[in-house]
Design an enzyme around this catalytic site. Structure first.
Site, PDB file in Angstrom:
ATOM      1  CB  SER A   1      67.855 -93.080 -66.908  1.00 56.89           C
ATOM      2  OG  SER A   1      66.824 -92.561 -66.080  1.00 56.89           O
ATOM      3  CB  CYS A   2      71.371 -90.069 -64.420  1.00 54.21           C
ATOM      4  SG  CYS A   2      70.807 -89.133 -65.860  1.00 54.21           S
TER       5      CYS A   2
END
EC number: 1.2.1.12
Length: 332
Positions: free
Chosen positions: A148-149
């Site tokens: 994920s970011c």
């Protein structure tokens, strides 16, 4: 360089295309069953957050044409029916947010894709974070996740701190910009009731697996980190607060020095460093995974510190998707 296909032309899909253009990567096909090619042109050309696309974009004969390069457009709901091979796409970015397991993402292989990169955390696909664990990639892996970011922001910082000072345990909070899954006004949201409250009106406590996922990409930290999120009413740019207990005592200045050393060295381009008086909009369209804010962190004593790092949760992440593909290509 091998050719790339993108499944899902949403926030990440469109910005992966922008990042690919910036990095000289070749995108040859896009699939999205919900928008036609003229709508793709419009959405790619105009972006409320990152501004107008600086090149040329048009629809010609059913193709999306960006800077004179023709991109084949598909509109299949079932990934198994996308004929990636006909467009020459070998590496497919799975950015719908729907097909995030090995089983579901593997359906792209039926259409001729050789590899699939999921632009989200995955329950079972191997997860990679640039600058942290790319050496664990093996050419026989068909489906991988770019995590994920938030994991991309947290992991490089956690790596530097753990390598130099040993993280005994820690808690992460991400103050996270609004994303497409949130509601403009209060509405039903399945079992996650708070997530359904109006995004523009509220600070919303939310769950995130980002900190635990760091334990998957840095095995030494498995079980040592967990975290949560606050969703806030800003359109983009988020910030990680990592509060950790250290095994080896260090002054805040010593910590800053090691982070800056990594930012100028092995993690250059991935981990940034700033000692300026910055705020969130200063990181719009920043390509780093993580930018350490030297002025914002605090130290209670030499073994207990709070570290702050910014990230453009859309564009920084999209750049890493391309970097991961480039790395895979160098090994395949």
């Amino acid at each position: 360089m091998s050719k790339i296909g993108i499944n899902g032309f949403g926030r990440i899909g469109r910005l992966v295309l922008r990042a690919a253009i910036d990095k000289g990567a070749s995108v040859v096909a896009v699939n999205d069953p919900f928008i036609d090619v003229n709508y793709m042109v419009y959405l790619f050309k105009f972006d409320s957050t990152h501004g107008r696309f600086k090149g040329t974009v048009a629809a010609e004969g059913g193709f999306l044409v960006v800077n004179g390069q023709k991109i084949t457009v598909f509109s299949e709901r079932d990934p198994a029916n996308i004929n990636w091979a006909s467009a020459g796409a070998e590496y497919v970015v799975e950015s719908t947010g729907v097909f995030t397991t090995i089983e579901k993402a593997s359906t792209h292989l039926k259409g001729g894709a050789k590899k699939v990169v999921i632009s989200a955390p995955s329950a079972d696909a191997p997860m990679f974070v640039c600058g942290v664990n790319l050496d664990a990639y093996k050419p026989d892996m068909k489906v991988v996740s770019n995590a994920s970011c938030t994991t991309n922001c947290l992991a490089p910082l956690a790596k530097v701190i753990n390598d130099n000072f040993e993280i005994v345990e820690g808690l992460m909070t991400t103050v996270h910009a609004t994303t497409a899954t949130q509601k403009t006004v209060d509405g039903p949201s399945g079992k996650l009731w708070r997530d359904g409250r109006g995004a523009a009106q509220n600070i919303i406590p939310a769950a995130t697996g980002a900190a635990k996922a760091v334990g998957k990409v840095i095995p030494a930290l498995n079980g040592k980190l967990t975290g949560m999120a606050f969703r806030v009413p800003t359109p983009n740019v988020s910030v990680v607060d990592l509060t950790v207990r250290l095994g080896k005592g260090a002054s805040y200045d010593e910590i800053k020095a090691k982070v800056q050393e990594a930012a100028n060295g092995p993690l250059k381009g991935i981990l940034g460093y700033t000692d300026e008086e910055v705020v969130s909009t200063d990181f719009l369209s920043d390509t780093h995974s993580s930018v350490f804010d030297a002025k914002a962190g605090i130290s209670l004593n030499d073994k207990f510190v709070k570290l702050i790092s910014w990230y453009d949760n859309e564009f920084g992440y999209s750049n890493r998707v391309i970097d991961l593909i480039k790395y895979m290509q160098s090994k395949d």
